[in-house]
Scaffold this active site. Structure first.
Site, PDB file in Angstrom:
ATOM      1  N   SER A 204       1.581  23.494  28.597  1.00 57.19           N
ATOM      2  CA  SER A 204       0.615  23.510  29.729  1.00 57.19           C
ATOM      3  C   SER A 204      -0.960  24.756  28.923  1.00 57.19           C
ATOM      4  CB  SER A 204       0.440  24.165  31.096  1.00 57.19           C
ATOM      5  OG  SER A 204      -0.301  23.764  31.978  1.00 57.19           O
ATOM      6  N   ASP A 415       4.289  12.934  32.529  1.00 55.02           N
ATOM      7  CA  ASP A 415       3.545  13.883  33.355  1.00 55.02           C
ATOM      8  C   ASP A 415       1.525  13.107  32.855  1.00 55.02           C
ATOM      9  OD1 ASP A 415       1.360  16.690  33.280  1.00 55.02           O
ATOM     10  OD2 ASP A 415       1.473  16.318  31.522  1.00 55.02           O
ATOM     11  N   HIS A 472       4.852  18.255  33.046  1.00 54.41           N
ATOM     12  CA  HIS A 472       4.357  18.544  32.942  1.00 54.41           C
ATOM     13  C   HIS A 472       5.028  20.276  31.957  1.00 54.41           C
ATOM     14  CE1 HIS A 472       0.076  20.424  32.355  1.00 54.41           C
ATOM     15  NE2 HIS A 472       0.959  21.767  32.491  1.00 54.41           N
TER      16      HIS A 472
END
Length: 495
Positions: A204, A415, A472
């Site tokens: 991320s 994601d 994600h």
């Protein structure tokens, strides 16, 4: 152990002479910068503390792995107290790689990566009844194959804190320096891991930080800084990399995943001329298309499009420009009264357990958290005084690959926050020769995703992989597949 104070001045003098000789007249400014960092390090190498943890509240037995927690002080006056969890490899700690894991956010605690992604323990969701959460072994922990440092960074994240008000102010460009100093001091205090292969990793928002930290380590090695680190490369999952490119790629992703129609995709490309993040506000046709796209996607779970979206999640604006940071709010009433959670499950329900566990006084005492330093632990701290002052880090990837470092970039393919198509776009921008074209990779005879590999003039190059069905934070959704992926890559096996 840290070097004795009597040897510090000698070390500084030796490194000063070596660096100035290497840098020459044109490089004295660069050399002085590194000497400044070195001086700060050497004057405070003893500013560390650690706790060996053998049992944890919620776990029924002695921990089946070695856990150490502690603080390392960094900053000009040692005012930044960075908290870490170190877990020794359960396979072969002498030979297995050392991984520094940085959770994203910015501001998401290392415990999030440890308990929900790649650590050796996780919560027992099946038995949770609203009381103190129980912990169970995670059979797909990356600590099965690597020594891992989970770091709370920047300050204000997890249990890391500052002894000065100024220390709480951080940014994309400040945080990597603090992390780099942390790692140097940690290795000086744990010299037996200096020979282990070193990888910097995260997912991320760590996509902004990891390449910078990796390059700082490389520069320090070139300058002859102490200690020399056995840096081999870095790993990143669904990484924030290029602000505009990452966000702009969402429209293409929506179309690929059938969230918008062919007609709408063709229309928005024509009307907006491929610019969806900062469209011409006078172009009504473009804005109308973007509004329709927002209506089609705003109720879809950003982190994993197949999972339910929490009813309390903050609504997104009807634009494509909805930020690089990732975490959903959990209302205080849900955290304080977990038995009153929604009847319909959403993944955020799992996160409530971390608030209960990490804010428990017994847990904090067991972990060695300093009393009174953190009044309210948060999985992801949205109140950070943090400046996102880098729009892209693609040039860091270019330099690292040029220097011969290995890279594994992976994407959970469900994601839509940082879509894999955007990641593919900046990888394509690097113009690296393709040596292993798009193909499936397998775990237990089943397709786990797709992969391709790129070569560089020296070194092992860049491997890109998708994780089929991953969200994600891919290891949170597909733990077995991600462990296999990481182990094969760190062992120099093809996926």
């Amino acid at each position: 152990m840290a070097p004795p104070i009597s040897g510090i001045q000698q070390q500084i003098g030796m490194e000063m002479e070596a660096q100035l000789t290497k840098a020459g007249n044109n490089g004295k400014y660069v050399a002085r910068m590194w000497l400044h960092l070195l001086l700060l390090l050497l004057l405070s190498v003893t500013a560390t503390s650690r706790t060996v943890v053998e049992t944890l509240p919620g776990f029924s037995d002695t921990l089946p792995f070695k856990l150490e927690t502690g603080y390392v002080a960094v900053g000009e006056t040692d005012d930044l107290q960075l908290f870490y969890y170190f877990i020794e490899s359960q396979r072969n700690p002498v030979k297995d790689p050392l991984v520094l894991w940085l959770t994203g956010g910015p501001g998401c605690s290392a415990l999030s990566g440890l308990l929900y992604e790649i650590g050796p323990i996780t919560f027992d969701y099946d038995t949770f009844n609203g009381s103190s959460p129980a912990l169970v072994v995670n059979p797909y922990a990356w600590t099965e194959v690597a020594n891992i440092i989970f770091l709370d960074a920047p300050v204000g994240t997890g249990f890391s804190y500052s002894e000065s008000t100024e220390g709480y102010y951080s940014s994309d460009t400040k945080s990597p320096y603090a992390i780099y100093l942390f790692l140097r001091k940690w290795l000086l205090d744990h010299p037996k891991y200096l020979k282990n292969p070193l990888y910097i990793a995260g997912d991320s928002y760590s996509g902004v930080i990891v390449p910078q930290v990796t390059l700082l380590i490389s520069d320090g090695n070139i300058a002859g800084s102490n200690p020399s680190m056995n840096l081999l490369g870095y790993m990143l999952g669904n990484p924030v990399t290029d602000q505009h490119g990452d966000e702009n790629s969402r429209v293409k992703y929506y179309h690929r995943l059938t969230l918008i129609s062919d007609d709408l995709y063709e229309s928005v490309n024509v009307n907006c001329n491929g610019e969806f993040v900062n469209p011409d506000i006078t172009n009504s046709s473009c804005l109308d298309d973007i509004g329709i796209i927002a209506e089609c996607t705003m109720k879809v779970n950003d982190a994993q499009i197949l999972e339910p979206k929490c009813s309390f999640a903050s609504p997104r604006p009807k634009t494509m420009n909805w930020g690089r940071k990732f975490f959903d709010d959990i209302p205080d009433e849900i955290i304080q009264s977990p038995t009153k959670r929604e009847e319909k499950w959403c993944r955020n329900n799992n996160y409530v357990l971390s608030y209960m566990w990490a804010n428990d006084e017994i847990v904090q005492k067991t972990l060695g958290v300093r009393n009174g330093t953190i009044l309210d632990w948060k999985r992801c701290n949205k109140s950070l005084a943090y400046d996102s002052d880098l729009n892209t880090v693609v040039h860091y990837h270019q330099e690292l690959l040029k220097r011969g470092y290995r890279a594994l970039i992976y994407s959970g393919d469900h994601d839509m926050m940082i879509p894999y198509v955007g990641t593919q776009a900046w990888i394509a921008y690097l113009s690296l020769p393709l040596v292993d074209g798009w193909r499936p990779w397998f775990v237990d005879g089943q397709i786990a995703g797709f992969t391709e590999k790129y070569s560089t003039t020296k070194g092992d190059g860049l491997t890109f992989a998708t994780v089929k069905g991953g969200g994600h934070t891919a290891p949170e959704y597909k733990p077995q597949q991600c462990l296999e992926m990481a182990d094969r890559w760190m062992s120099y096996y093809a996926l």
